[in-house]
Design an enzyme around this catalytic site. Structure first.
Site, PDB file in Angstrom:
ATOM      1  N   ASP A  12       0.778  -1.171   0.012  1.00  0.00           N
ATOM      2  CA  ASP A  12       0.000  -0.205   0.059  1.00  0.00           C
ATOM      3  C   ASP A  12       1.066   1.158  -0.026  1.00  0.00           C
ATOM      4  OD1 ASP A  12      -2.434   1.546   0.241  1.00  0.00           O
ATOM      5  OD2 ASP A  12      -1.987   1.864   2.463  1.00  0.00           O
ATOM      6  N   SER A  13       0.166   2.445  -0.231  1.00  0.00           N
ATOM      7  CA  SER A  13       1.076   3.652  -0.130  1.00  0.00           C
ATOM      8  C   SER A  13       1.442   3.851   1.209  1.00  0.00           C
ATOM      9  CB  SER A  13       0.113   4.804  -0.588  1.00  0.00           C
ATOM     10  OG  SER A  13      -0.802   4.993   0.307  1.00  0.00           O
ATOM     11  N   TYR A  44      -0.841   8.825  -2.172  1.00  0.00           N
ATOM     12  CA  TYR A  44      -0.840   8.314  -3.352  1.00  0.00           C
ATOM     13  C   TYR A  44      -2.114   9.095  -4.375  1.00  0.00           C
ATOM     14  CZ  TYR A  44       2.845   4.753  -3.532  1.00  0.00           C
ATOM     15  OH  TYR A  44       3.943   3.926  -3.545  1.00  0.00           O
ATOM     16  N   GLY A  45      -2.903   9.149  -3.430  1.00  0.00           N
ATOM     17  CA  GLY A  45      -4.473   9.384  -4.044  1.00  0.00           C
ATOM     18  C   GLY A  45      -4.432  11.014  -4.649  1.00  0.00           C
ATOM     19  N   CYS A  75      -4.403  -1.686  -1.790  1.00  0.00           N
ATOM     20  CA  CYS A  75      -4.480  -0.079  -2.309  1.00  0.00           C
ATOM     21  C   CYS A  75      -5.514   0.194  -3.184  1.00  0.00           C
ATOM     22  CB  CYS A  75      -3.350   0.731  -2.614  1.00  0.00           C
ATOM     23  SG  CYS A  75      -3.174   2.106  -2.793  1.00  0.00           S
ATOM     24  N   ASN A  76      -6.621   0.523  -3.089  1.00  0.00           N
ATOM     25  CA  ASN A  76      -7.667   1.299  -4.134  1.00  0.00           C
ATOM     26  C   ASN A  76      -7.176   2.041  -5.176  1.00  0.00           C
ATOM     27  OD1 ASN A  76     -10.641   0.200  -3.089  1.00  0.00           O
ATOM     28  ND2 ASN A  76      -9.170   0.427  -1.508  1.00  0.00           N
ATOM     29  N   THR A  77      -6.115   2.790  -4.898  1.00  0.00           N
ATOM     30  CA  THR A  77      -5.783   3.819  -5.553  1.00  0.00           C
ATOM     31  C   THR A  77      -4.953   3.126  -6.789  1.00  0.00           C
ATOM     32  OG1 THR A  77      -5.769   5.527  -4.042  1.00  0.00           O
ATOM     33  CG2 THR A  77      -4.408   6.049  -5.921  1.00  0.00           C
ATOM     34  N   GLU A 156      -2.776   8.854   8.413  1.00  0.00           N
ATOM     35  CA  GLU A 156      -1.323   8.414   8.369  1.00  0.00           C
ATOM     36  C   GLU A 156      -0.687   9.346   9.481  1.00  0.00           C
ATOM     37  OE1 GLU A 156       1.070   6.645   6.689  1.00  0.00           O
ATOM     38  OE2 GLU A 156      -0.532   5.672   5.451  1.00  0.00           O
ATOM     39  N   CYS A 189     -11.142   2.725   0.052  1.00  0.00           N
ATOM     40  CA  CYS A 189      -9.439   3.366   0.285  1.00  0.00           C
ATOM     41  C   CYS A 189      -9.129   2.458   1.500  1.00  0.00           C
ATOM     42  CB  CYS A 189      -9.309   4.858   0.769  1.00  0.00           C
ATOM     43  SG  CYS A 189      -8.005   5.071   1.211  1.00  0.00           S
ATOM     44  N   THR A 190      -7.963   1.769   1.580  1.00  0.00           N
ATOM     45  CA  THR A 190      -7.889   0.707   2.480  1.00  0.00           C
ATOM     46  C   THR A 190      -7.442   1.444   3.808  1.00  0.00           C
ATOM     47  OG1 THR A 190      -5.724   0.636   1.814  1.00  0.00           O
ATOM     48  CG2 THR A 190      -7.106  -1.235   1.257  1.00  0.00           C
ATOM     49  N   HIS A 191      -7.351   2.733   3.953  1.00  0.00           N
ATOM     50  CA  HIS A 191      -7.299   3.575   5.276  1.00  0.00           C
ATOM     51  C   HIS A 191      -8.554   3.856   5.986  1.00  0.00           C
ATOM     52  CE1 HIS A 191      -3.443   4.844   3.238  1.00  0.00           C
ATOM     53  NE2 HIS A 191      -3.059   5.243   4.369  1.00  0.00           N
TER      54      HIS A 191
END
Ligand code: DGL
Length: 271
Positions: A12-13, A44-45, A75-77, A156, A189-191
């Site tokens: 992931d980012s 990254y988004g 990561c979806n992005t 983050e 979004c995985t966040h």
């Protein structure tokens, strides 16, 4: 039956992909995992597709030096921007994105004629990857979407439980939810699973869908199909790498791993 104990690469980012890793770990407790979080370059988004393509190729190269048998893009992005390119560039590597498994599992999860809202980063939402895929497989479903660019930065920073996060949720989503009255909300979004409790309490009655569950199931299916399963008797090894060993990244790993053994190392990716 073949046994393949090589690790699964997950990336992931940043720390968001750890929410996917949690599901993979729960479903496949004997699979060795190498996780890479690009914490030095997150988010990254809101970056360009070219940059996301470059970063995701660098991470793929890094994971391949660790002899991974499969790469799960947590990561979806990256799934929206770079999955097709990665598949073309590395045809020998089985890649699993996070968007396709979510969309494939929707018929079992949602009612006909309902409204599905997707929230995600700017890149994910602008790409319309979810919208196109859902409309193709479920034409009767109404799909709407909303980018929430600052969620990742706050998460983050470790601010997912703060009042600032509440304010940001209201700012991005109140009008969107009121106008569209969705039945379901895909956490694209995985966040975002890290703020699931807040979304659930601010918008009760909307069913929240976390793609990490479908992705873990898809990984299991692919391991079986490609005959790549690890020894079912073994206890998995978890190795985490990050381009910046941020406090939040360390803390998040701690909450997922609890008192289990793991290694955590810094690794620099040259641009
Ligand atoms: N977790 C990533 C996703 O699922 C976050 C992207 C970002 O870094 O902005 O899209």
């Amino acid at each position: 039956m073949n046994i393949d104990n090589r690790p699964i690469g997950v990336f992931d980012s940043g720390l968001g992909g750890l929410t996917s890793l949690k599901r993979i770990k729960a479903l496949l407790p004997n699979e060795n995992i190498i996780y890479f979080g690009d914490t030095a370059r997150t988010p990254y988004g809101s970056k360009s597709i070219d940059t996301i393509n470059r970063f995701s190729q660098q991470i793929t190269e890094f994971l391949l030096t660790r002899d991974v048998k499969m790469i799960a893009i947590a990561c979806n992005t990256v799934s929206a921007a770079s999955l097709e390119l990665l598949k073309q560039k590395y045809p020998e590597v089985p890649f699993i994105g996070i968007i396709d498994p979510m969309v494939a599992s929707l018929p079992d999860l949602i009612k006909d004629n309902s409204t599905v809202a997707v929230i995600g980063t700017e890149v994910t939402i602008k790409s319309k990857t979810y919208e196109k895929a859902i409309k193709q497989s479920l034409p009767k479903i109404k799909v709407i979407s909303q980018a929430c660019p600052l969620f990742v930065t706050l998460i983050e920073e470790g601010l997912h439980d703060s009042p600032v996060m509440d304010a940001l949720i209201h700012y991005y989503l109140d009008d969107f939810i009121t106008e569209n009255q969705p039945d379901y909300l895909i956490l694209g979004c995985t966040h975002y699973p890290l703020i699931k409790h807040k979304l659930a309490s601010i918008y009760p009655g909307i069913i929240l869908l976390d793609p990490a569950f479908s992705q873990a199931e898809k990984i299991e299916e692919l391991l079986i199909c490609l005959n790549l399963r690890a020894d079912s008797e073994q206890k998995a090894a978890y190795n985490f790498y990050a381009s910046d060993l941020s406090t939040t990244f360390r803390q998040m790993i701690g909450t997922i791993m609890l008192d289990e053994q793991y290694s955590l190392k810094f690794t620099e990716l040259k641009i």
